[in-house]
Design an enzyme around this catalytic site. Sequence first.
Site, mmCIF file in Angstrom:
data_model
loop_
_atom_site.group_PDB
_atom_site.id
_atom_site.type_symbol
_atom_site.label_atom_id
_atom_site.label_comp_id
_atom_site.label_asym_id
_atom_site.label_seq_id
_atom_site.Cartn_x
_atom_site.Cartn_y
_atom_site.Cartn_z
ATOM 1 N N PHE A 263 0.827 -1.210 0.000
ATOM 2 C CA PHE A 263 0.000 0.000 0.000
ATOM 3 C C PHE A 263 0.850 1.244 0.000
ATOM 4 C CE2 PHE A 263 -2.157 -3.388 2.228
ATOM 5 C CZ PHE A 263 -3.331 -3.470 1.507
ATOM 6 N N CYS A 264 0.223 2.361 -0.357
ATOM 7 C CA CYS A 264 0.862 3.664 -0.281
ATOM 8 C C CYS A 264 1.474 3.821 1.099
ATOM 9 C CB CYS A 264 -0.194 4.750 -0.528
ATOM 10 S SG CYS A 264 0.348 6.408 -0.145
ATOM 11 N N PRO A 265 2.740 4.196 1.244
ATOM 12 C CA PRO A 265 3.655 4.661 0.199
ATOM 13 C C PRO A 265 4.560 3.563 -0.350
ATOM 14 C CG PRO A 265 4.639 5.084 2.317
ATOM 15 C CD PRO A 265 3.343 4.340 2.581
#
Lengths: 142, 83
Positions: B20-22
């Site tokens: 997932f982000c980041p």
Amino acid sequence: MQTDAPERMSLVLFSGTADKLTAAATLTTGGAAMGMEVDLFLTFWGLEAFKKDAIGSVPLVSADFAELGPMMREVMQAKRVPSWLDTLRGAREIGVVKVYACSATMELFGHKLEDLEDIVDEVTGAASFIDRAKDSKITLFI
Amino acid sequence: MTVTTPLPSIDKEIDARGSFCPGPLLELIRGVKSVPVGGTVAVLSSDPGSNKDIPLWIQKARHDYLGAFAEDGYTRFVVRKAH
């Protein structure tokens, strides 16, 4: 040669739960990726979470969302979400991220710099942090 | 943004699917650091945030964005290290 001072982003980490620390670590990485210098000021429970080996005992969610804690633990394990501390280490790899521990909290809880994770750079007072934060484009209290 | 030009040659490919982000952006930045100037790096991401974050970073970091190539359930972002 670049002469402009880099843009700065300043975060106060007050909260000591993994949900908020994860949000802070994600934003820190975003700032570092976008070329900003990021300062983190750890105070109260945010500082307690950075004690050496505290990461395993950091509560996952704040009391407001306590009933969601087990679900969050399950989801984070299933999706192998890296810890907020690992995300912060990643942010320091790609950019300039400085981590300051609040001197008053250190005194209050009787901590020394060597009691904290090695990611913490130095112990500093509120005035020093404000002096750096006052020129920030982004300031957040988490 | 998704483009449909032919896939450029890729020197290093990083599979960040499921991260997932980041995560995918972080992996891409590490990848770009690890190749010589002129090298191409691809990152595979299933995080919808990458669609904007990755081109934005490439622009900000002044590398060459070679495109986003949609696959089944993920996107392959390709960049050439410019400096």
